[in-house]
Design an enzyme around this catalytic site. Structure first.
Site, short mmCIF file in Angstrom:
data_model
loop_
_atom_site.label_atom_id
_atom_site.label_comp_id
_atom_site.label_asym_id
_atom_site.label_seq_id
_atom_site.Cartn_x
_atom_site.Cartn_y
_atom_site.Cartn_z
N SER A 1 0.80 -1.23 0.00
CA SER A 1 0.00 0.00 0.00
C SER A 1 0.83 1.27 0.00
O SER A 1 0.29 2.35 -0.24
CB SER A 1 -0.95 0.00 1.19
N HIS B 1 -5.66 -4.56 -0.11
CA HIS B 1 -5.78 -3.56 -1.17
C HIS B 1 -6.05 -4.19 -2.54
O HIS B 1 -5.94 -3.50 -3.56
CB HIS B 1 -4.52 -2.71 -1.23
N LYS C 1 -11.74 -1.18 3.27
CA LYS C 1 -11.34 -0.59 1.98
C LYS C 1 -12.47 -0.84 0.96
O LYS C 1 -13.48 -0.16 1.04
CB LYS C 1 -9.97 -1.13 1.58
C1 LIG Z 1 -2.01 -4.34 3.94
C2 LIG Z 1 -2.93 -4.04 5.09
N1 LIG Z 1 -3.28 -5.05 5.91
C3 LIG Z 1 -4.10 -4.83 6.96
C4 LIG Z 1 -4.61 -3.58 7.23
C5 LIG Z 1 -5.48 -3.36 8.43
O1 LIG Z 1 -6.80 -3.20 8.10
P1 LIG Z 1 -7.87 -2.53 9.07
O2 LIG Z 1 -7.99 -1.10 8.68
O3 LIG Z 1 -9.13 -3.29 8.82
O4 LIG Z 1 -7.39 -2.70 10.46
C6 LIG Z 1 -4.29 -2.52 6.38
C7 LIG Z 1 -4.85 -1.18 6.66
O5 LIG Z 1 -4.31 -0.17 6.42
C8 LIG Z 1 -3.41 -2.75 5.29
O6 LIG Z 1 -3.05 -1.75 4.48
#
Ligand SMILES: Cc1ncc(COP(=O)(O)O)c(C=O)c1O
Length: 409
Positions: free
Chosen positions: A191, A219, A250
């Site tokens: 990300s 993502h 997301k």
């Molecule tokens: C690659 C990745 N995994 C996990 C998460 C965590 O997700 P959540 O917002 O549901 O805690 C994110 C959130 O930014 C992320 O970018």
């Protein structure tokens, strides 16, 4: 309460406090203190009284205001109340939680699905529960904080390999005892830079060394692959992925996390995975929103196509105006603009918000060392006119800040 103790545990944050204060004293807005006064749609909000285009919300499929999603949430709020006040393994599993897990199983075509309260907890729980003492977790150096924290919480040995580097992964796997338990943790889309992983090659190496594979599709869900399952689906490696982790924050447009799998012993995780067991479950209204959104995403082919069109328009437009981008071509719905240093990044970010565009500002340690970014995430509901407005405002902001742009391509 007023006297500071002799040994102030917060003293270690003094350098950060000074840096943050220095940033704000230069007159720029606080990039980490944005308040949305009103959210008009998935692509527009009022921030400090100003009409602002949202270009940093990861609301890829624009589901937050989908009428069916909102109606499902309202009905569940009315019928089941505001919250469960309990763990999934005690009083916190409602019919809505089961419906959400059924929607996930249908979406991913898997036998099992387990919903966590956030994506962060899904990674924390899965990584720390799968790998224990004597096992190895092998992870990409650019992994999300939740994966790193899962590693810390496990008693496993941690091995990092260079970002997206198949040769380095192989080198490191070769050094490990062949009989040891191994979990290779990958992400479909990274990300920060918005680049995608060469999953086919990475997973082939992992499997050749007897490792289990977990892929975080936070993502990628919603718009990669024929069914929107993620980059792993598009790469054609579904049969070799043991666990897929994801988030509802997301593409799904609400909050929550999950893991899906075909592993026959998967259900035992509900009893041993601490970030699943020792926390309250999500409110039924959230579960109803998520289930409805997931089912709609199964057939959102037009929206997927639109998301890619808008992404190409932004990526191509920024490149043509001389901005340096983290990926040569648009690889995902994240377009990251490379900045020369922290000060310019902050001033550019501030100029953009004053002009009415919200993007994410990112700096180490969230980014790799020395990398400063303005990260844009695109929504399927962004219109061409909005993207064109953003392009013009990026140019204006660069002009205000004195950011030098490359010669137009
Ligand atoms: C690659 C990745 N995994 C996990 C998460 C965590 O997700 P959540 O917002 O549901 O805690 C994110 C959130 O930014 C992320 O970018």
């Amino acid at each position: 309460m007023t006297d500071l103790p002799k040994c102030d545990l917060l003293a270690k944050y003094d350098p950060l406090i000074a840096e943050h204060a220095g940033l704000l004293s230069s007159g720029i807005r606080d990039p980490f203190g944005i308040v949305m006064d009103k959210v008009i749609s998935p692509t527009e909000a009022i921030i400090k009284g100003k009409h602002t285009i949202l270009l940093g919300t990861y609301n890829y499929m624009g589901m937050t205001f989908d009428p069916d999603v909102v109606a499902a949430g309202q009905a569940a709020l009315r019928d089941f109340g505001a919250g469960t006040t309990g763990s999934r393994v005690l009083n916190g599993t409602y019919q809505t939680h089961k419906e959400c897990e059924d929607a996930l199983k249908d979406f991913y075509g898997t036998a099992h699905a387990m919903v966590f309260s956030t994506g962060y907890q899904a990674n924390l729980g899965m990584v720390s529960t799968l790998a224990g003492k004597g096992d190895f977790i092998i992870l990409d150096a650019d992994s999300h904080a939740s994966i790193y924290d899962g590693c810390k919480m496990s008693n496993a040995d941690i091995v990092r390999f260079r970002h997206n580097d198949v040769v380095d992964l192989e080198k490191r796997l070769k050094r490990l005892p062949p009989e040891a338990g191994k979990l290779v943790v990958l992400e479909g889309v990274y990300s920060m830079l918005g680049d995608i992983a060469p999953l086919k090659e990475l997973i082939a190496v992992a499997k050749a060394h007897g490792a289990m594979v977990l892929v975080d599709e936070a993502h990628g869900m919603g718009f990669f692959g024929a069914n929107g399952r993620g980059v792993y689906e598009e790469a054609g490696v579904a049969d070799d992925v043991d666990f897929v982790v994801g988030t509802f924050s997301k593409s799904v447009g609400t909050v929550g996390g999950f893991c899906v799998s075909n592993h026959p012993k998967f259900e035992i995780l509900r009893l041993v995975c601490r970030p699943y067991t020792f926390t309250a479950s999500l409110p039924p209204a959230v579960m109803a929103c998520a289930a409805t959104s997931i089912r709609k995403l199964m057939t959102a082919h037009d929206k997927r196509a639109r998301l890619w069109d808008a992404t190409r328009r932004l990526h191509g437009g920024l490149k043509a105006r001389g901005f340096r981008l983290a990926t040569e071509t648009p690889e995902s719905a994240i377009v990251s603009v490379l900045m020369p240093d922290q000060e310019t990044t902050a001033r550019m970010w501030s100029a953009l918000i004053e002009l009415g565009v919200y993007v994410n500002m990112s700096r180490p340690p969230a980014t790799p060392a020395g990398v400063f970014l303005l990260r844009c995430s695109i929504c399927a509901l962004h219109t061409d006119a909005q993207i064109d407005t953003v392009l013009g405002l990026f140019e204006q902001a660069a002009h205000h800040t004195g950011l030098s742009l490359a010669q137009a391509a």
